[in-house]
Write a protein that holds these residues in place. Structure first.
Motif, PDB file in Angstrom:
ATOM      1  N   VAL A   1     -77.918 -20.630  69.210  1.00 48.14           N
ATOM      2  CA  VAL A   1     -78.815 -21.776  69.000  1.00 48.14           C
ATOM      3  C   VAL A   1     -79.890 -21.810  70.080  1.00 48.14           C
ATOM      4  O   VAL A   1     -81.054 -22.097  69.811  1.00 48.14           O
ATOM      5  CB  VAL A   1     -78.005 -23.093  68.995  1.00 48.14           C
ATOM      6  CG1 VAL A   1     -78.929 -24.300  69.035  1.00 48.14           C
ATOM      7  CG2 VAL A   1     -77.099 -23.145  67.781  1.00 48.14           C
ATOM      8  N   HIS A   2     -79.505 -21.488  71.287  1.00 49.24           N
ATOM      9  CA  HIS A   2     -80.414 -21.533  72.429  1.00 49.24           C
ATOM     10  C   HIS A   2     -81.591 -20.575  72.266  1.00 49.24           C
ATOM     11  O   HIS A   2     -82.674 -20.803  72.811  1.00 49.24           O
ATOM     12  CB  HIS A   2     -79.641 -21.214  73.716  1.00 49.24           C
ATOM     13  CG  HIS A   2     -80.325 -21.648  74.961  1.00 49.24           C
ATOM     14  ND1 HIS A   2     -80.970 -20.758  75.803  1.00 49.24           N
ATOM     15  CD2 HIS A   2     -80.494 -22.873  75.508  1.00 49.24           C
ATOM     16  CE1 HIS A   2     -81.489 -21.417  76.823  1.00 49.24           C
ATOM     17  NE2 HIS A   2     -81.216 -22.699  76.673  1.00 49.24           N
ATOM     18  N   ASP A   3     -81.387 -19.515  71.507  1.00 45.28           N
ATOM     19  CA  ASP A   3     -82.444 -18.523  71.294  1.00 45.28           C
ATOM     20  C   ASP A   3     -83.482 -18.968  70.267  1.00 45.28           C
ATOM     21  O   ASP A   3     -84.520 -18.327  70.123  1.00 45.28           O
ATOM     22  CB  ASP A   3     -81.833 -17.189  70.848  1.00 45.28           C
ATOM     23  CG  ASP A   3     -81.066 -16.503  71.974  1.00 45.28           C
ATOM     24  OD1 ASP A   3     -81.363 -16.797  73.146  1.00 45.28           O
ATOM     25  OD2 ASP A   3     -80.163 -15.701  71.677  1.00 45.28           O
ATOM     26  N   PHE A   4     -83.199 -20.066  69.561  1.00 49.50           N
ATOM     27  CA  PHE A   4     -84.128 -20.582  68.556  1.00 49.50           C
ATOM     28  C   PHE A   4     -84.510 -22.020  68.936  1.00 49.50           C
ATOM     29  O   PHE A   4     -83.776 -22.955  68.620  1.00 49.50           O
ATOM     30  CB  PHE A   4     -83.494 -20.554  67.168  1.00 49.50           C
ATOM     31  CG  PHE A   4     -83.191 -19.174  66.675  1.00 49.50           C
ATOM     32  CD1 PHE A   4     -84.161 -18.437  65.994  1.00 49.50           C
ATOM     33  CD2 PHE A   4     -81.950 -18.598  66.903  1.00 49.50           C
ATOM     34  CE1 PHE A   4     -83.885 -17.155  65.544  1.00 49.50           C
ATOM     35  CE2 PHE A   4     -81.673 -17.316  66.456  1.00 49.50           C
ATOM     36  CZ  PHE A   4     -82.646 -16.587  65.773  1.00 49.50           C
ATOM     37  N   PRO A   5     -85.640 -22.202  69.618  1.00 53.58           N
ATOM     38  CA  PRO A   5     -86.037 -23.537  70.106  1.00 53.58           C
ATOM     39  C   PRO A   5     -86.037 -24.621  69.045  1.00 53.58           C
ATOM     40  O   PRO A   5     -85.602 -25.746  69.306  1.00 53.58           O
ATOM     41  CB  PRO A   5     -87.447 -23.298  70.654  1.00 53.58           C
ATOM     42  CG  PRO A   5     -87.458 -21.857  71.041  1.00 53.58           C
ATOM     43  CD  PRO A   5     -86.598 -21.165  70.024  1.00 53.58           C
ATOM     44  N   LEU A   6     -86.514 -24.290  67.839  1.00 53.87           N
ATOM     45  CA  LEU A   6     -86.572 -25.303  66.786  1.00 53.87           C
ATOM     46  C   LEU A   6     -85.173 -25.754  66.382  1.00 53.87           C
ATOM     47  O   LEU A   6     -84.910 -26.952  66.249  1.00 53.87           O
ATOM     48  CB  LEU A   6     -87.321 -24.746  65.570  1.00 53.87           C
ATOM     49  CG  LEU A   6     -87.769 -25.783  64.532  1.00 53.87           C
ATOM     50  CD1 LEU A   6     -88.723 -26.794  65.152  1.00 53.87           C
ATOM     51  CD2 LEU A   6     -88.413 -25.086  63.343  1.00 53.87           C
ATOM     52  N   LEU A   7     -84.272 -24.803  66.209  1.00 55.12           N
ATOM     53  CA  LEU A   7     -82.892 -25.129  65.859  1.00 55.12           C
ATOM     54  C   LEU A   7     -82.218 -25.896  66.994  1.00 55.12           C
ATOM     55  O   LEU A   7     -81.472 -26.856  66.757  1.00 55.12           O
ATOM     56  CB  LEU A   7     -82.116 -23.845  65.553  1.00 55.12           C
ATOM     57  CG  LEU A   7     -80.642 -24.005  65.152  1.00 55.12           C
ATOM     58  CD1 LEU A   7     -80.504 -24.897  63.925  1.00 55.12           C
ATOM     59  CD2 LEU A   7     -80.010 -22.639  64.904  1.00 55.12           C
ATOM     60  N   PHE A   8     -82.487 -25.496  68.233  1.00 53.93           N
ATOM     61  CA  PHE A   8     -81.946 -26.184  69.407  1.00 53.93           C
ATOM     62  C   PHE A   8     -82.375 -27.651  69.412  1.00 53.93           C
ATOM     63  O   PHE A   8     -81.566 -28.549  69.654  1.00 53.93           O
ATOM     64  CB  PHE A   8     -82.430 -25.487  70.676  1.00 53.93           C
ATOM     65  CG  PHE A   8     -81.988 -26.134  71.961  1.00 53.93           C
ATOM     66  CD1 PHE A   8     -80.739 -25.862  72.486  1.00 53.93           C
ATOM     67  CD2 PHE A   8     -82.824 -27.013  72.620  1.00 53.93           C
ATOM     68  CE1 PHE A   8     -80.324 -26.472  73.672  1.00 53.93           C
ATOM     69  CE2 PHE A   8     -82.425 -27.627  73.801  1.00 53.93           C
ATOM     70  CZ  PHE A   8     -81.174 -27.345  74.327  1.00 53.93           C
ATOM     71  N   ALA A   9     -83.667 -27.896  69.117  1.00 52.05           N
ATOM     72  CA  ALA A   9     -84.195 -29.262  69.122  1.00 52.05           C
ATOM     73  C   ALA A   9     -83.598 -30.095  67.995  1.00 52.05           C
ATOM     74  O   ALA A   9     -83.285 -31.275  68.186  1.00 52.05           O
ATOM     75  CB  ALA A   9     -85.721 -29.228  69.015  1.00 52.05           C
ATOM     76  N   VAL A  10     -83.426 -29.484  66.824  1.00 55.32           N
ATOM     77  CA  VAL A  10     -82.829 -30.199  65.687  1.00 55.32           C
ATOM     78  C   VAL A  10     -81.399 -30.626  66.009  1.00 55.32           C
ATOM     79  O   VAL A  10     -81.003 -31.771  65.770  1.00 55.32           O
ATOM     80  CB  VAL A  10     -82.851 -29.324  64.417  1.00 55.32           C
ATOM     81  CG1 VAL A  10     -81.989 -29.948  63.321  1.00 55.32           C
ATOM     82  CG2 VAL A  10     -84.282 -29.152  63.915  1.00 55.32           C
ATOM     83  N   LEU A  11     -80.611 -29.699  66.552  1.00 58.78           N
ATOM     84  CA  LEU A  11     -79.223 -30.021  66.898  1.00 58.78           C
ATOM     85  C   LEU A  11     -79.148 -31.085  67.983  1.00 58.78           C
ATOM     86  O   LEU A  11     -78.309 -31.982  67.928  1.00 58.78           O
ATOM     87  CB  LEU A  11     -78.485 -28.760  67.329  1.00 58.78           C
ATOM     88  CG  LEU A  11     -78.090 -27.808  66.201  1.00 58.78           C
ATOM     89  CD1 LEU A  11     -77.410 -26.569  66.759  1.00 58.78           C
ATOM     90  CD2 LEU A  11     -77.184 -28.497  65.189  1.00 58.78           C
ATOM     91  N   ALA A  12     -80.040 -30.997  68.962  1.00 53.10           N
ATOM     92  CA  ALA A  12     -80.068 -32.013  70.024  1.00 53.10           C
ATOM     93  C   ALA A  12     -80.379 -33.390  69.441  1.00 53.10           C
ATOM     94  O   ALA A  12     -79.775 -34.398  69.829  1.00 53.10           O
ATOM     95  CB  ALA A  12     -81.098 -31.644  71.085  1.00 53.10           C
ATOM     96  N   ALA A  13     -81.322 -33.426  68.484  1.00 54.60           N
ATOM     97  CA  ALA A  13     -81.723 -34.693  67.868  1.00 54.60           C
ATOM     98  C   ALA A  13     -80.610 -35.316  67.048  1.00 54.60           C
ATOM     99  O   ALA A  13     -80.577 -36.532  66.856  1.00 54.60           O
ATOM    100  CB  ALA A  13     -82.955 -34.473  66.992  1.00 54.60           C
ATOM    101  N   VAL A  14     -79.689 -34.487  66.569  1.00 54.18           N
ATOM    102  CA  VAL A  14     -78.550 -35.000  65.797  1.00 54.18           C
ATOM    103  C   VAL A  14     -77.358 -35.300  66.698  1.00 54.18           C
ATOM    104  O   VAL A  14     -76.742 -36.369  66.607  1.00 54.18           O
ATOM    105  CB  VAL A  14     -78.137 -33.991  64.697  1.00 54.18           C
ATOM    106  CG1 VAL A  14     -76.856 -34.445  64.010  1.00 54.18           C
ATOM    107  CG2 VAL A  14     -79.260 -33.820  63.687  1.00 54.18           C
ATOM    108  N   VAL A  15     -77.048 -34.361  67.589  1.00 49.95           N
ATOM    109  CA  VAL A  15     -75.835 -34.466  68.412  1.00 49.95           C
ATOM    110  C   VAL A  15     -75.920 -35.612  69.425  1.00 49.95           C
ATOM    111  O   VAL A  15     -74.945 -36.353  69.602  1.00 49.95           O
ATOM    112  CB  VAL A  15     -75.562 -33.130  69.134  1.00 49.95           C
ATOM    113  CG1 VAL A  15     -74.471 -33.297  70.186  1.00 49.95           C
ATOM    114  CG2 VAL A  15     -75.170 -32.059  68.133  1.00 49.95           C
TER     115      VAL A  15
END
Length: 201
Positions: free
Chosen positions: A11-25
């Protein structure tokens, strides 16, 4: 554990995915943490009621642990003030006949939509942050400082236990919290994306 770390690195290698997960988690993680703490408290109370009268256990939680109620409500008021809200009423010993709660804090939002959302999220969840500090500090003092006088250690244990039972969000708190979640998620997404892109996280 290795699978979790591998997933994190992926996840850390994909900034967009990282941000989406952070926004949910982050927003829902706060709620889930509170729910789990509440379940643990209920489990301990249920276990205690096997050996002591359940009425006495309930009285302990709702009345004898009143310092937890005070800190819970005052934390709402404190976060309302520092986020720009207006506190209109603070009641520490006013039992609600419908919910059975011992206190409440009423406040008005101020500012634009973003500020109001931030106020709703942080004011409603304030007892969890303040409560975590109080519980950790009290239990550390009670059980981790051997040279503390016995009476003070007992008091710290009592205060920590009282706060533990009153640090979670009430149903009314959750309603206010959810009002601010959509905008808060957007804020977390933007902040997480920026921090990831500039490699701060």
């Amino acid at each position: 554990m290795d699978h979790i770390m591998n997933f994190y690195h992926y996840v850390h290698d994909f900034p967009l995915l990282f941000a989406v997960l952070a926004a949910v988690v982050i927003p829902f993680g706060i709620m889930i943490s509170g729910y789990l703490i509440g379940l643990l408290g209920e489990a301990i109370a249920l276990l205690a009621s096997l050996f002591v009268d359940p009425w006495f256990v309930l009285t302990m939680i709702n009345s004898l642990f009143f310092p937890g109620v005070m800190i819970h409500e005052l934390s709402h008021a404190f976060f309302a003030i520092i986020t720009g809200g207006v506190v209109t009423e603070v009641a520490l010993f006013k039992r609600d006949p419908e919910t059975g709660s011992l206190g409440h804090v009423y406040f008005h939002n101020r500012g634009g939509k973003i500020l109001r959302a931030i106020q709703n999220v942080f004011i409603s969840s304030a007892p969890m942050y303040i409560g975590a500090v109080v519980v950790f500090g009290c239990f550390t003092a009670a059980f981790g400082l051997p040279y503390l006088p016995l009476g003070l250690r007992i008091f710290c244990g009592y205060l920590g236990t009282a706060m533990f039972y009153h640090m979670t969000m009430s149903p009314a708190d959750v309603k206010v919290y959810m009002k601010g979640v959509p905008i808060f998620m957007a804020i977390v997404f933007i902040v997480a994306l920026i921090l990831r892109l500039i490699k701060v996280v």
